[in-house]
Each structure stands twice: as C-alpha cells, then as structure tokens.
Write a protein that holds these residues in place. Structure first.
Motif, PDB file in Angstrom:
ATOM      1  N   ARG A 175     -22.715 -39.191  -6.078  1.00  0.00           N
ATOM      2  CA  ARG A 175     -22.753 -40.334  -6.998  1.00  0.00           C
ATOM      3  C   ARG A 175     -21.404 -41.036  -7.056  1.00  0.00           C
ATOM      4  N   SER A 176     -20.314 -40.259  -7.054  1.00  0.00           N
ATOM      5  CA  SER A 176     -18.984 -40.854  -7.163  1.00  0.00           C
ATOM      6  C   SER A 176     -18.602 -41.643  -5.914  1.00  0.00           C
ATOM      7  N   PHE A 177     -18.933 -41.118  -4.731  1.00  0.00           N
ATOM      8  CA  PHE A 177     -18.499 -41.744  -3.481  1.00  0.00           C
ATOM      9  C   PHE A 177     -19.473 -42.799  -2.955  1.00  0.00           C
ATOM     10  N   PHE A 178     -20.794 -42.598  -3.196  1.00  0.00           N
ATOM     11  CA  PHE A 178     -21.784 -43.473  -2.570  1.00  0.00           C
ATOM     12  C   PHE A 178     -22.750 -44.124  -3.551  1.00  0.00           C
ATOM     13  N   GLY A 179     -22.652 -43.783  -4.855  1.00  0.00           N
ATOM     14  CA  GLY A 179     -23.519 -44.412  -5.837  1.00  0.00           C
ATOM     15  C   GLY A 179     -24.688 -43.538  -6.256  1.00  0.00           C
ATOM     16  N   ALA A 180     -25.407 -43.999  -7.283  1.00  0.00           N
ATOM     17  CA  ALA A 180     -26.517 -43.222  -7.853  1.00  0.00           C
ATOM     18  C   ALA A 180     -27.677 -43.074  -6.876  1.00  0.00           C
ATOM     19  N   GLU A 181     -27.880 -44.080  -6.019  1.00  0.00           N
ATOM     20  CA  GLU A 181     -28.992 -43.993  -5.065  1.00  0.00           C
ATOM     21  C   GLU A 181     -28.814 -42.827  -4.102  1.00  0.00           C
ATOM     22  N   ALA A 182     -27.569 -42.582  -3.707  1.00  0.00           N
ATOM     23  CA  ALA A 182     -27.306 -41.470  -2.782  1.00  0.00           C
ATOM     24  C   ALA A 182     -27.586 -40.127  -3.446  1.00  0.00           C
ATOM     25  N   SER A 183     -27.182 -39.986  -4.702  1.00  0.00           N
ATOM     26  CA  SER A 183     -27.420 -38.711  -5.395  1.00  0.00           C
ATOM     27  C   SER A 183     -28.898 -38.474  -5.653  1.00  0.00           C
ATOM     28  N   SER A 184     -29.679 -39.556  -5.774  1.00  0.00           N
ATOM     29  CA  SER A 184     -31.123 -39.398  -6.010  1.00  0.00           C
ATOM     30  C   SER A 184     -31.854 -38.886  -4.770  1.00  0.00           C
ATOM     31  N   LEU A 185     -31.212 -38.953  -3.607  1.00  0.00           N
ATOM     32  CA  LEU A 185     -31.845 -38.452  -2.374  1.00  0.00           C
ATOM     33  C   LEU A 185     -31.846 -36.928  -2.301  1.00  0.00           C
ATOM     34  N   LEU A 186     -31.044 -36.280  -3.133  1.00  0.00           N
ATOM     35  CA  LEU A 186     -31.011 -34.814  -3.124  1.00  0.00           C
ATOM     36  C   LEU A 186     -32.321 -34.245  -3.638  1.00  0.00           C
ATOM     37  N   PRO A 187     -32.874 -33.232  -2.972  1.00  0.00           N
ATOM     38  CA  PRO A 187     -34.070 -32.565  -3.507  1.00  0.00           C
ATOM     39  C   PRO A 187     -33.754 -31.851  -4.831  1.00  0.00           C
ATOM     40  N   ARG A 188     -34.776 -31.532  -5.583  1.00  0.00           N
ATOM     41  CA  ARG A 188     -34.570 -30.885  -6.887  1.00  0.00           C
ATOM     42  C   ARG A 188     -33.899 -29.536  -6.711  1.00  0.00           C
ATOM     43  N   THR A 189     -34.238 -28.814  -5.664  1.00  0.00           N
ATOM     44  CA  THR A 189     -33.588 -27.534  -5.360  1.00  0.00           C
ATOM     45  C   THR A 189     -32.735 -27.720  -4.107  1.00  0.00           C
ATOM     46  N   SER A 190     -31.684 -28.500  -4.242  1.00  0.00           N
ATOM     47  CA  SER A 190     -30.873 -28.861  -3.089  1.00  0.00           C
ATOM     48  C   SER A 190     -30.007 -27.691  -2.640  1.00  0.00           C
ATOM     49  N   SER A 191     -29.765 -27.646  -1.353  1.00  0.00           N
ATOM     50  CA  SER A 191     -28.913 -26.625  -0.760  1.00  0.00           C
ATOM     51  C   SER A 191     -27.694 -27.289  -0.139  1.00  0.00           C
ATOM     52  N   LEU A 192     -26.805 -26.478   0.389  1.00  0.00           N
ATOM     53  CA  LEU A 192     -25.602 -26.999   1.032  1.00  0.00           C
ATOM     54  C   LEU A 192     -25.956 -27.859   2.243  1.00  0.00           C
ATOM     55  N   SER A 193     -26.954 -27.455   2.998  1.00  0.00           N
ATOM     56  CA  SER A 193     -27.355 -28.228   4.186  1.00  0.00           C
ATOM     57  C   SER A 193     -27.895 -29.599   3.789  1.00  0.00           C
ATOM     58  N   ASP A 194     -28.632 -29.676   2.659  1.00  0.00           N
ATOM     59  CA  ASP A 194     -29.112 -30.974   2.164  1.00  0.00           C
ATOM     60  C   ASP A 194     -27.946 -31.880   1.816  1.00  0.00           C
ATOM     61  N   PHE A 195     -26.946 -31.325   1.155  1.00  0.00           N
ATOM     62  CA  PHE A 195     -25.774 -32.108   0.760  1.00  0.00           C
ATOM     63  C   PHE A 195     -25.033 -32.643   1.984  1.00  0.00           C
ATOM     64  N   VAL A 196     -24.821 -31.787   2.987  1.00  0.00           N
ATOM     65  CA  VAL A 196     -24.115 -32.201   4.196  1.00  0.00           C
ATOM     66  C   VAL A 196     -24.900 -33.284   4.928  1.00  0.00           C
ATOM     67  N   ARG A 197     -26.208 -33.127   5.002  1.00  0.00           N
ATOM     68  CA  ARG A 197     -27.057 -34.117   5.707  1.00  0.00           C
ATOM     69  C   ARG A 197     -26.994 -35.488   5.029  1.00  0.00           C
ATOM     70  N   ILE A 198     -27.134 -35.513   3.705  1.00  0.00           N
ATOM     71  CA  ILE A 198     -27.124 -36.789   2.980  1.00  0.00           C
ATOM     72  C   ILE A 198     -25.734 -37.407   3.014  1.00  0.00           C
ATOM     73  N   TYR A 199     -24.696 -36.566   2.911  1.00  0.00           N
ATOM     74  CA  TYR A 199     -23.327 -37.086   2.971  1.00  0.00           C
ATOM     75  C   TYR A 199     -23.080 -37.782   4.318  1.00  0.00           C
ATOM     76  N   ARG A 200     -23.523 -37.169   5.404  1.00  0.00           N
ATOM     77  CA  ARG A 200     -23.330 -37.772   6.734  1.00  0.00           C
ATOM     78  C   ARG A 200     -24.055 -39.111   6.840  1.00  0.00           C
ATOM     79  N   GLN A 201     -25.282 -39.178   6.300  1.00  0.00           N
ATOM     80  CA  GLN A 201     -26.039 -40.428   6.344  1.00  0.00           C
ATOM     81  C   GLN A 201     -25.304 -41.535   5.600  1.00  0.00           C
TER      82      GLN A 201
END
Length: 444
Positions: free
Chosen positions: A92-118
């Motif tokens: 949310r801080s680096f890419f906005g609220a829309e980016a943080s909303s892409l995280l699954p409800r039970t997000s893992s480290l791999s989900d975070f890395v994938r969305i961050y790269r996108q």
C-alpha cells in the motif's frame, strides 16, 4: 567537517539541517548517508541497527529519510501480528491501495514477492525504497522464512529496496541456525553524560538564559544519570521538575547565579521524582498535586508516588517475598518461614563477625524457586502455582519493581532482584496487614 557535509549529490543546506537535528550522532549519520549513496544507485540490501532504548535509532532514520525525501515506510513489528499485515502495508505504501488489494486473504511470502514484482515493473523506482522495521526483535518469533527473506528482499523482488531492522538486542541473538544473508551492522551506543547535557539543553525555556537551563540539566543529570540513560525519560523529568527549580527565582528569593540555593530547594523534590523513574501510574499533573498535598498535610518526606501504586493482592505478596529474598541471607529462611523448624540456637544463626547491614550492601539476586517458597509461606491462604502467579512476576519486572538479573535464555533457573525502597515495601505491607519488619534479618 564530518561526512554529513561531504556527502555528494544533496544540497548543502539540507544536510546542514539534518546535522542540526541529530546532535551527538554525527558518526552514525555519516555512515548511513554513505550507505544510501546516490538516489539512483542500488543500496545495501539490509542494514541491522542495534542499541539500547532511546539511543536515537528511529529518530535518526526518520530524519534522514524525510529530509532527503526518500520513499520509505516505517513498520512496527509489534503491530504486525501476522506477516500478511506487513506485506499489505508495504504494498500500500509503495504502490497504492489497489496493489495491496491483490493479496489473497491468506497471503504467503511467495504471493507478496509475485505482486511486488508485477507492481515494480509497472512503476519502477527512481530512488532506493526503504522499509524500516521497528522492534525487529519480534521477528524472531515469526515464520522461520520471514527474516531470511527480508534480509535478501532486494534479490527476491529484483528492485532497489533496502530493509532496515531496528533492534534493542544484538545480531547474534537473531541469526537463524540454518544461516542467512548477513546484514550490515551499525551500533548506536548509549549517550554519554556530556551528550545528554548537550541534547537536553536545547529544550531550554525561552524565559531563561541558556546558561541557567544548562546548569539545571547538569544538576538533573547528577541525580538521575546513574539510574537512567533513557533520553525520553530524562526529557520528561526535566520538563516535570523545572517549575520547582525556578520557584525561588520567580519569588525573587535568589538570582540565576545562586546555584547552591537553587540546588537545596530542588534536591528533596528530585529524590522523590527518582522513585517514579519509568513508572507512569499517575500523570505528571496528578503527581505534582500529590506532592503538594503531602507537603500541606505534613506527610513523611520519605514516601513517594510509589506508595500509591495499586497492585493485585497476590502481586503485593510476591513483591514482599522478593524484598525478603533480596535482603535476607538464604540461610535464615528456615528460621523465618518454616513453622516447625525446631529450636535454633542464636549463636549458630548469627555470624560472629557480621557487622554490615544487608540494606547497606543492597539487594542480592535470588532464584525463582526461593521466591515462590517464601511467597507460599507468607500468604496465609493456600495458593496453587498457576500461570497467573508467574504472569504477575513478569508484570512486576515490567513495572521495574523487580529486576531480572539472569540472561533471557536461562529459562530453567531465572534470577531476580527487588528494586523498591524500604519505605515503599512498608507501605505495601500495610495494605495487606503484613508486618514485614518482623521478617527482616537486619531488624532482629
């Protein structure tokens, strides 16, 4: 000139402002600035900053990041009870609220890395992004893969990002047994007395001269420096007691240069305030009102705001047991606390050459099992050794009424010391109708 003024790529006046806001931390500031380098250059992947509480770690980082206008986020590890909350805040801080909303409800480290790269590919950084993690020691209890991943996050997300860990404990207590990327270590030592004098003197009252306020801070540090090095606590104490220090001056009884008379007026007040260090059971205004009430009704001068602490019933007996264990020799426990000890000859009980009072020698450390044995003896009713009793011991340590002297990793036999005065323990004993003097070896 220090490294602060020689750092390339930033305006001279901006660095001047940074230096003025960070007194006595020129070495650490210069080191951090050299690590940050030019805005477009890759910085070191992870930095581990450690030092005692109130040694300027968070303040230095925030001032540098804000003054140099670098993209950053500050995260409290205490508030992020789950790693998913950490991931959400960073996105949310680096890419906005829309980016943080892409995280699954039970997000893992791999989900975070994938969305961050996108998100990074869509909005590449022109400067190094900084993730500052306060109270980083909490990460030791997090998922096993979280800390190693944060230390090499730059490599995982393929972005110019630096993770800064702020901790009160050393890196050797962090390092996972399986190994990990080694961060760059930076130590913030405690402020010296001269450093504290310089920093606190900047808070001078506009109605008084700098020399006068500096002399007041010097007196304050002469009393409190041996028991407190916390800058925030000392700043609070300075503001709390300055009005009392200026009282004779405002009444026209003395001049600013009469330091001795001003000291004689403030001395008893500071001794009372010393017993409230780190305790916030009452507000500053309430504490001042209590002192005035005591002076008006002629209360004993030895009692402090500690006597007004309201503790749970069994916590009071635990504190009494801690005081007895600290000031009574262990060999006397049988006489004081064993009901059917038989007849003990006084010649064997007392040491022939014992001349120094235990109260003058100070509190001695004692093991947990001795504390509990005395506690069960002095409490009339039967008390089961429940988790509540052990949690109350932890609470007394947190309140600075007891001190743990053994290492945190020594779980099998922790040792403690009582940290309260004789006046305080007598006042606590009266509230539970316990005559503590009868059980003190020094008063036989």
């Amino acid at each position: 000139m220090t490294a602060v003024f020689q750092h390339p790529g930033y305006a001279e006046e901006k660095l001047q402002r940074v230096a003025e806001r960070l007194p006595c931390r020129e070495v650490q500031t210069g080191m951090l600035l050299s690590l940050m380098g030019q805005p477009e250059h890759y910085s070191y992947p992870s930095i581990f900053i450690y030092g005692h509480r109130a040694s300027g770690k968070s303040h230095v980082m925030q001032v540098l990041l804000k003054e140099l206008e670098l993209p950053h986020i500050t995260v409290s590890c205490v508030e992020c009870v789950a790693s998913a909350l950490l991931f959400e805040q960073v996105l949310r801080s680096f890419f906005g609220a829309e980016a943080s909303s892409l995280l699954p409800r039970t997000s893992s480290l791999s989900d975070f890395v994938r969305i961050y790269r996108q998100q990074r590919s869509q909005s590449p950084a022109e400067q190094t992004r900084y993730i500052v993690m306060e109270k980083a020691e909490v990460l030791r209890d997090a998922d096993a893969n979280l800390l190693p991943a944060l230390l090499r996050l730059q490599e995982l997300v393929e972005d110019n990002v630096t993770v800064v860990l702020l901790s009160e404990i050393v890196w050797d207590l962090f390092r996972p047994s399986t190994g990990c990327f080694e961060p760059l270590l930076l130590h913030f030592p405690d402020y010296s007395k001269a450093d504290l004098l310089r920093i606190l003197s900047q808070d001078r009252h506009p109605s008084y001269s700098a020399e006068f306020y500096s002399s007041y801070i010097n007196i304050l540090l002469g009393v409190f420096f041996s028991v407190c090095r916390d800058l925030r606590e000392l700043r609070h104490l300075a503001a709390l007691n300055f009005t009392k220090f200026c009282e004779p001056l405002s009444e026209g009884k003395v001049k600013e240069t009469d330091t001795h008379k001003l000291w004689k007026n403030i001395e008893p007040h500071l001794k009372k305030a010393m017993q409230t260090v780190y305790l916030r059971e009452v507000s500053s205004l309430q504490w001042e009102q209590m002192q005035q009430a005591e002076e008006e009704c002629g209360a004993p001068r030895g009692l402090s705001a500690h006597t007004h602490v309201e503790l749970p019933f069994y916590s009071k007996f635990l504190l009494i047991a801690a005081y007895l264990a600290s000031y009574n020799p262990a060999r006397t426990d049988k006489r004081f606390f064993l009901k059917h000890h038989g007849k003990i000859r006084k010649t064997n009980f007392l040491k022939k050459n014992e001349k120094t009072s235990n109260h003058l020698l100070g509190p001695k450390p004692f093991p947990l099992d001795r504390l509990l044995a005395i506690f069960y003896s002095v409490v009339d009713s039967r008390v089961a050794p429940t988790a509540s009793i052990f949690s109350q011991i932890s609470s007394l340590v947190t309140l600075q009424l007891m001190t743990q002297v053994s290492h945190d990793d020594q779980l099998d036999a922790p040792k403690y010391k009582c940290a309260v005065s004789m006046d305080f323990i007598c006042a606590i004993s009266k509230t539970v109708n316990f005559d503590i003097v009868k059980y003190l070896y020094d008063f036989l």
